[in-house]
Design a protein around this motif. Sequence first.
Motif, PDB file in Angstrom:
ATOM      1  N   ARG A 267       0.795  -1.226   0.000  1.00  0.00           N
ATOM      2  CA  ARG A 267       0.000   0.000   0.000  1.00  0.00           C
ATOM      3  C   ARG A 267       0.829   1.279   0.000  1.00  0.00           C
ATOM      4  O   ARG A 267       1.994   1.282   0.403  1.00  0.00           O
ATOM      5  CB  ARG A 267      -0.902   0.027   1.240  1.00  0.00           C
ATOM      6  N   TYR A 269       0.088   5.239   1.563  1.00  0.00           N
ATOM      7  CA  TYR A 269      -0.756   6.136   2.331  1.00  0.00           C
ATOM      8  C   TYR A 269      -0.245   7.567   2.178  1.00  0.00           C
ATOM      9  O   TYR A 269       0.967   7.799   2.110  1.00  0.00           O
ATOM     10  CB  TYR A 269      -0.712   5.798   3.830  1.00  0.00           C
ATOM     11  N   TRP A 270      -1.170   8.527   2.149  1.00  0.00           N
ATOM     12  CA  TRP A 270      -0.831   9.943   2.240  1.00  0.00           C
ATOM     13  C   TRP A 270      -1.258  10.414   3.631  1.00  0.00           C
ATOM     14  O   TRP A 270      -2.432  10.303   4.003  1.00  0.00           O
ATOM     15  CB  TRP A 270      -1.523  10.746   1.154  1.00  0.00           C
ATOM     16  N   LEU A 271      -0.285  10.928   4.395  1.00  0.00           N
ATOM     17  CA  LEU A 271      -0.498  11.293   5.788  1.00  0.00           C
ATOM     18  C   LEU A 271      -0.164  12.773   5.977  1.00  0.00           C
ATOM     19  O   LEU A 271       0.945  13.137   6.379  1.00  0.00           O
ATOM     20  CB  LEU A 271       0.393  10.424   6.691  1.00  0.00           C
ATOM     21  N   ALA A 277      -5.977  11.579   6.912  1.00  0.00           N
ATOM     22  CA  ALA A 277      -5.056  10.679   6.220  1.00  0.00           C
ATOM     23  C   ALA A 277      -5.843   9.855   5.205  1.00  0.00           C
ATOM     24  O   ALA A 277      -7.059   9.675   5.326  1.00  0.00           O
ATOM     25  CB  ALA A 277      -4.362   9.777   7.213  1.00  0.00           C
ATOM     26  N   GLU A 278      -5.140   9.326   4.204  1.00  0.00           N
ATOM     27  CA  GLU A 278      -5.816   8.592   3.134  1.00  0.00           C
ATOM     28  C   GLU A 278      -4.973   7.415   2.672  1.00  0.00           C
ATOM     29  O   GLU A 278      -3.759   7.521   2.510  1.00  0.00           O
ATOM     30  CB  GLU A 278      -6.080   9.523   1.946  1.00  0.00           C
ATOM     31  N   GLN A 279      -5.617   6.280   2.485  1.00  0.00           N
ATOM     32  CA  GLN A 279      -4.986   5.151   1.801  1.00  0.00           C
ATOM     33  C   GLN A 279      -5.224   5.360   0.318  1.00  0.00           C
ATOM     34  O   GLN A 279      -6.347   5.278  -0.173  1.00  0.00           O
ATOM     35  CB  GLN A 279      -5.594   3.827   2.255  1.00  0.00           C
ATOM     36  N   TRP A 343       0.564  -3.104   7.822  1.00  0.00           N
ATOM     37  CA  TRP A 343      -0.860  -2.795   7.974  1.00  0.00           C
ATOM     38  C   TRP A 343      -1.672  -3.963   8.512  1.00  0.00           C
ATOM     39  O   TRP A 343      -2.849  -3.789   8.881  1.00  0.00           O
ATOM     40  CB  TRP A 343      -1.453  -2.239   6.687  1.00  0.00           C
ATOM     41  N   SER A 347      -4.529  -1.047   9.927  1.00  0.00           N
ATOM     42  CA  SER A 347      -4.854  -0.871   8.523  1.00  0.00           C
ATOM     43  C   SER A 347      -5.413   0.509   8.197  1.00  0.00           C
ATOM     44  O   SER A 347      -5.084   1.086   7.164  1.00  0.00           O
ATOM     45  CB  SER A 347      -5.868  -1.942   8.103  1.00  0.00           C
ATOM     46  N   PRO A 349      -6.179   4.378   7.724  1.00  0.00           N
ATOM     47  CA  PRO A 349      -5.250   5.497   7.532  1.00  0.00           C
ATOM     48  C   PRO A 349      -4.995   6.310   8.788  1.00  0.00           C
ATOM     49  O   PRO A 349      -3.869   6.747   9.038  1.00  0.00           O
ATOM     50  CB  PRO A 349      -5.931   6.331   6.446  1.00  0.00           C
TER      51      PRO A 349
END
Length: 438
Positions: A267, A269-271, A277-279, A343, A347, A349
């Motif tokens: 994966r 992720y943008w944190l 936050a986003e997966q 994750w 898992s 975000p």
Amino acid sequence: MDGVVTAGAPDAAVCPACGEAAGPGARFCEACGAVLAPAGASTTPDGTAAPSTGPADAAAGVARPAAPATPGEHGDPGDPDATVAGAAAPQGARDGAPDAADAEPTPCPACGGEIAPDGYCLECGARAPRERDHVERRASDDVGGVSDVGVRRRRNEDALALGTAGDVAVLVVCDGVASAPDSDRASRAAAQAARDLLVGGLGAVEAPAPDAGAWSRLLVAAGHAADAAVRAAVDDAASREDPPSCTFVAALAGPTLLVAAWLGDSRVYWLPDAGPAEQLTEDDSLAAELVAGGMTREQAERSRDAHAITRWLGADAEDATARTVATRPAGPGWVLACSDGLWNYGSAPDVVAGLVRDAVDRLGPDPVAVARDLVGWANARGGHDNVTVALARVAGPAGTDVAPGTTAEDDPGTVPTVRRRPAGSLAGGPRTAAPPTA
């Protein structure tokens, strides 16, 4: 490892260190390496080996069939982002045989005895350390990662490769499919080939333009290059019924654009420092199919087939075209690429974001230190799988008013691919990766 057969050894022994059953004539436990029946040792009335002292790290492990020895990653000489290869791995059981190239005639670090070709000491049963067990890498002050064998697996089948091109970070993580022997070779070849193509592709442009369509096409090309590298690296095993294979996830992260590509269940992720936050990626797995059908994330990821992947790289892959997704950061934050070894234990975000923020608060913004902390967190919760974490710090655009969480779908100038496919739309059956036992 396979036990060394000796005359007079008990027919059925139980490991005194971890309680695992041993095969007939085995001298050492396949799960933890503890001594079962040294020459001349007595046995208890029930026929099991008398208690003996095993290696210092003989914790309870999962007994798994011995895998064929294969070439491994030995410090990755010539790899510019390799900073620490073969550093001491976090404490925990380390079961299994090392790669063939690691089986050198060096003394046992525990007792000075001879190390057998299978990687265990003939005298005390301790396992010889292996460089790929724990690898730390850094591409710049803002880009780094850690890959670790975990607590229960016999070898590290994950691989990561990092790079930079100007102010753009390149992250690649590949996870070898545990059910296919030699997949550690596949993951390493894939990660390095993809990283090299991405860095070269960005570097070929004098000033890489943050164009989502161009970056997406470059990532798709990197996925195809990774697939070709897998097939070349395991050519001797490509015709097997279960040939070596791996997942693929990669990210290009610049101040104003982030694009990710993937096949499988590794994966990105943008944190962001501010905002949700986003997966970014969506797993190619049966669990994702269940979520698409209405099941909750928690239920799907606890299901029996949660880690059965439906797309991968390798000789039997039907489709090696990665899907891509893009987002435009509204401010500073972290891009995190990882294998499922992380994750598995967190898992969502917001959970991953909390782990990163906590690590940064304690350790500072060094990406290698933060990645190491996340790997240690996963191992402390069982470490049932290899764990790989790659991080890039993104500064974000200067003087913009883009709302947090704005994605490429909101920008008509970008061309991300579809992020969800209908359940049951795949050709052929799913590929089952060995599930964790968490």
